[in-house]
Design a protein around this motif. Sequence first.
Motif, PDB file in Angstrom:
ATOM      1  N   VAL A 219       0.854  -1.195   0.000  1.00 46.21           N
ATOM      2  CA  VAL A 219       0.000   0.000   0.000  1.00 46.21           C
ATOM      3  C   VAL A 219       0.887   1.240   0.000  1.00 46.21           C
ATOM      4  O   VAL A 219       1.814   1.353   0.804  1.00 46.21           O
ATOM      5  CB  VAL A 219      -0.945   0.006   1.201  1.00 46.21           C
ATOM      6  N   CYS A 220       0.604   2.151  -0.902  1.00 49.24           N
ATOM      7  CA  CYS A 220       1.310   3.435  -0.948  1.00 49.24           C
ATOM      8  C   CYS A 220       0.407   4.498  -0.300  1.00 49.24           C
ATOM      9  O   CYS A 220      -0.776   4.622  -0.678  1.00 49.24           O
ATOM     10  CB  CYS A 220       1.630   3.847  -2.382  1.00 49.24           C
ATOM     11  N   SER A 221       0.961   5.264   0.617  1.00 49.02           N
ATOM     12  CA  SER A 221       0.170   6.319   1.277  1.00 49.02           C
ATOM     13  C   SER A 221      -0.063   7.468   0.312  1.00 49.02           C
ATOM     14  O   SER A 221       0.651   7.633  -0.689  1.00 49.02           O
ATOM     15  CB  SER A 221       0.894   6.814   2.528  1.00 49.02           C
ATOM     16  N   LYS A 222      -1.036   8.301   0.654  1.00 48.74           N
ATOM     17  CA  LYS A 222      -1.333   9.443  -0.198  1.00 48.74           C
ATOM     18  C   LYS A 222      -0.159  10.410  -0.233  1.00 48.74           C
ATOM     19  O   LYS A 222       0.126  11.021  -1.278  1.00 48.74           O
ATOM     20  CB  LYS A 222      -2.585  10.138   0.311  1.00 48.74           C
ATOM     21  N   ASP A 223       0.515  10.544   0.905  1.00 45.43           N
ATOM     22  CA  ASP A 223       1.667  11.451   0.945  1.00 45.43           C
ATOM     23  C   ASP A 223       2.775  10.973   0.012  1.00 45.43           C
ATOM     24  O   ASP A 223       3.427  11.785  -0.667  1.00 45.43           O
ATOM     25  CB  ASP A 223       2.198  11.565   2.372  1.00 45.43           C
TER      26      ASP A 223
ATOM     27  N   ARG B 177      -7.921  -5.799 -17.506  1.00 51.16           N
ATOM     28  CA  ARG B 177      -8.628  -6.219 -16.295  1.00 51.16           C
ATOM     29  C   ARG B 177      -7.716  -6.904 -15.285  1.00 51.16           C
ATOM     30  O   ARG B 177      -8.058  -7.022 -14.109  1.00 51.16           O
ATOM     31  CB  ARG B 177      -9.772  -7.157 -16.678  1.00 51.16           C
ATOM     32  N   GLU B 178      -6.557  -7.376 -15.740  1.00 53.89           N
ATOM     33  CA  GLU B 178      -5.633  -8.035 -14.815  1.00 53.89           C
ATOM     34  C   GLU B 178      -4.945  -7.021 -13.896  1.00 53.89           C
ATOM     35  O   GLU B 178      -4.336  -7.393 -12.896  1.00 53.89           O
ATOM     36  CB  GLU B 178      -4.556  -8.816 -15.587  1.00 53.89           C
ATOM     37  N   VAL B 179      -4.986  -5.733 -14.281  1.00 55.70           N
ATOM     38  CA  VAL B 179      -4.323  -4.670 -13.515  1.00 55.70           C
ATOM     39  C   VAL B 179      -5.402  -3.862 -12.796  1.00 55.70           C
ATOM     40  O   VAL B 179      -6.250  -3.230 -13.439  1.00 55.70           O
ATOM     41  CB  VAL B 179      -3.498  -3.747 -14.440  1.00 55.70           C
ATOM     42  N   GLN B 180      -5.384  -3.912 -11.481  1.00 58.90           N
ATOM     43  CA  GLN B 180      -6.408  -3.241 -10.678  1.00 58.90           C
ATOM     44  C   GLN B 180      -5.773  -2.249  -9.704  1.00 58.90           C
ATOM     45  O   GLN B 180      -4.870  -2.607  -8.937  1.00 58.90           O
ATOM     46  CB  GLN B 180      -7.229  -4.276  -9.894  1.00 58.90           C
ATOM     47  N   LEU B 181      -6.254  -1.001  -9.734  1.00 57.33           N
ATOM     48  CA  LEU B 181      -5.762   0.053  -8.835  1.00 57.33           C
ATOM     49  C   LEU B 181      -6.801   0.190  -7.721  1.00 57.33           C
ATOM     50  O   LEU B 181      -7.910   0.705  -7.935  1.00 57.33           O
ATOM     51  CB  LEU B 181      -5.607   1.362  -9.618  1.00 57.33           C
ATOM     52  N   LYS B 182      -6.444  -0.322  -6.547  1.00 54.37           N
ATOM     53  CA  LYS B 182      -7.405  -0.411  -5.443  1.00 54.37           C
ATOM     54  C   LYS B 182      -7.197   0.711  -4.413  1.00 54.37           C
ATOM     55  O   LYS B 182      -6.065   1.141  -4.163  1.00 54.37           O
ATOM     56  CB  LYS B 182      -7.265  -1.764  -4.735  1.00 54.37           C
TER      57      LYS B 182
ATOM     58  N   ARG C  52      -8.359   4.690   4.487  1.00 58.69           N
ATOM     59  CA  ARG C  52      -7.542   5.375   5.490  1.00 58.69           C
ATOM     60  C   ARG C  52      -6.046   5.043   5.405  1.00 58.69           C
ATOM     61  O   ARG C  52      -5.286   5.377   6.302  1.00 58.69           O
ATOM     62  CB  ARG C  52      -8.056   5.084   6.915  1.00 58.69           C
ATOM     63  N   ARG C  53      -5.632   4.378   4.353  1.00 61.65           N
ATOM     64  CA  ARG C  53      -4.198   4.050   4.219  1.00 61.65           C
ATOM     65  C   ARG C  53      -3.602   4.583   2.915  1.00 61.65           C
ATOM     66  O   ARG C  53      -2.465   5.039   2.896  1.00 61.65           O
ATOM     67  CB  ARG C  53      -3.991   2.540   4.284  1.00 61.65           C
ATOM     68  N   GLY C  54      -4.336   4.448   1.802  1.00 64.83           N
ATOM     69  CA  GLY C  54      -3.783   4.913   0.536  1.00 64.83           C
ATOM     70  C   GLY C  54      -4.278   4.076  -0.643  1.00 64.83           C
ATOM     71  O   GLY C  54      -5.452   3.702  -0.717  1.00 64.83           O
ATOM     72  N   TYR C  55      -3.339   3.745  -1.536  1.00 65.65           N
ATOM     73  CA  TYR C  55      -3.711   3.003  -2.752  1.00 65.65           C
ATOM     74  C   TYR C  55      -2.747   1.831  -2.961  1.00 65.65           C
ATOM     75  O   TYR C  55      -1.583   1.865  -2.525  1.00 65.65           O
ATOM     76  CB  TYR C  55      -3.679   3.919  -3.968  1.00 65.65           C
ATOM     77  N   GLN C  56      -3.245   0.829  -3.697  1.00 69.08           N
ATOM     78  CA  GLN C  56      -2.442  -0.374  -3.962  1.00 69.08           C
ATOM     79  C   GLN C  56      -2.702  -0.838  -5.399  1.00 69.08           C
ATOM     80  O   GLN C  56      -3.842  -0.851  -5.863  1.00 69.08           O
ATOM     81  CB  GLN C  56      -2.825  -1.497  -2.987  1.00 69.08           C
ATOM     82  N   LEU C  57      -1.618  -1.216  -6.109  1.00 66.88           N
ATOM     83  CA  LEU C  57      -1.733  -1.763  -7.472  1.00 66.88           C
ATOM     84  C   LEU C  57      -1.651  -3.282  -7.390  1.00 66.88           C
ATOM     85  O   LEU C  57      -0.649  -3.829  -6.918  1.00 66.88           O
ATOM     86  CB  LEU C  57      -0.615  -1.212  -8.368  1.00 66.88           C
TER      87      LEU C  57
END
Length: 427
Positions: A46-50, A82-87, A91-96
Motif C-alpha cells: 500500500v502506498c500512502s497518499k503522501d 482487467r488483470e491490472v487493478q488500482l485499489k 484510510r491508508r492509501g492506494y495499492q496496485l
Amino acid sequence: MLKITPYLELDTEANHLVDHVNGKNISLTFSESAVLNCLLLSSNSVCSKDELLGAGWPDRVVATTSLTQCISTLRKKLDPYREVQLKTVARRGYQLHIATQSHVKMLAVNDAESMRAAIVDVSLVVKVSGILLALFLVLLVWYFSDYHKVSQKLSLWSADKRVELKIGGITGDARLLYKDDAPHLHPSMWEKHLDSDGDYLASYPGFNAFVATDGTNYSMAICPDSDKEQCSGNGLINITSVDSEPAGLNMKDFAELSKKMEQRIRYNRIMLPEGEEGVGALIEHHYHADVYFPVKGELLIRSDISMSLIYDSDTTGEFHSSTCITDEDCLTTPIKYKIRGKFKQYSETIDNLKIDAFQVSVQQKDLIKPERLNASAVPFYRDLRKRDIKDEELYFFRIYQDDKTAVWITPLFGQVTAWYKYDQVDI
C-alpha cells in the motif's frame, strides 16, 4: 521500461503505456506516470497518499483532490487491462494489484523474458490443463485423419506366414496375407479348387506367389516365369475362389480356356502409344490383370481389371479403375464398372512386408448394366451394384512392385489379390 504484465509496460521517460498485444501507446501525464511508477515499485504494498503526492508533484504543494483525480484517470486508462487493478485501501492509501492470470493472455511479444514469464508464472493447474488440452486436440486431429483411416484398414491384415503350394505339377513357396479373423489358413484352402492332375507348370523351375484371404475369398497371384527379384509378366495366373465347394479346375484346361477368353475383345485394353522418351508432361502408371473365379458346375468368370495412377505430387494424384466381367461362353455380355477419384498414397508395413496403401476418394462411378446375365454372373453383378450405391472411399494395397509387374489387393468382390502387368504411358 518497467514491466507491468508480459504484454504491458510503462515507459517512464516517454510517459506512456506500451501495449504489445494491440501495438499501441497510451499517453500519460507526468503525474500519472510517476504515481503508477511508485505503485509498481511498491510490489503490491500500500502506498500512502503522501508518498504518491510526493512522487507525482515533487517540490510542489497540491491538494489531495489532485491525487484523487489522477487515480481516477489512471483507472480509466487501465480499464481495458482487467488483470491490472488500482485499489483504494481505506484510510491508508492506494495499492496496485496485478493478477497472475495475465500471463496466459494471448501474446504478441518478441521479448523472450515476457514469453518465459507467460509460461513459467502460470499455475501448475493451468499448465497441466493446457498440456492435456493440446494432447487431446492432437489426438482428435489424428483420429479423424486420413492416415488413421489407412492405419485402421491395415491393422486388420497380417503377413507373418508363408504356405507351400502345389500348383500345376510343381511346388512353390507363397507369401500369405490374411485378415486376422480369417478362420482357415491351410494350403488346402487354395489348392482344393484345382484339379490335382496335370503338369501345366512342369516346364518352369518354380514360381513366385502371393496368396491372400479376407476370410471369405481365397486368392492366388502366381508368376511362373520369374526369379527372386523380378517377374517377367508372362503367364500370370490369378485365381480367386468365392465358393467353399472345390471347383475342380484343371490347370491344362484352364490354360487353354483363359487364352481363348483373353483373345476376345478387351473392353479394358489400353493402347500404349509409341512416343519419344520423356515427351509426356504427365505419366500414367497403368496396371492390368485378368482374374478368374472358378465355381463348381458354373461357367468360368473372368474379371478384366485395369487401373491407372496419374501423380500430381509424390503422394497424391488421380485414380482410374475399370472392371469388365465376362464368362467363358460369352453368355453374359460385359458388365463394366468404372471408378474415378483422387488418391493419397502412404508407405506402410505389414509384419515387415513393405506396402503402398492408396486411399481413393471416389468422385465418379459408372456401372454398365449387361443386356444378358447368366446365373454365374449374377453374384458379381449384385456386388458391383452395392458398390455403385455405397462406395465413397476405397482402399487399395500394392504389396509388390518391380519393373514390369505388381501385386495388388483390391476391394473387388470382397478383397481380391492379383498379379498385374505394369506399364508407363506418356500423356
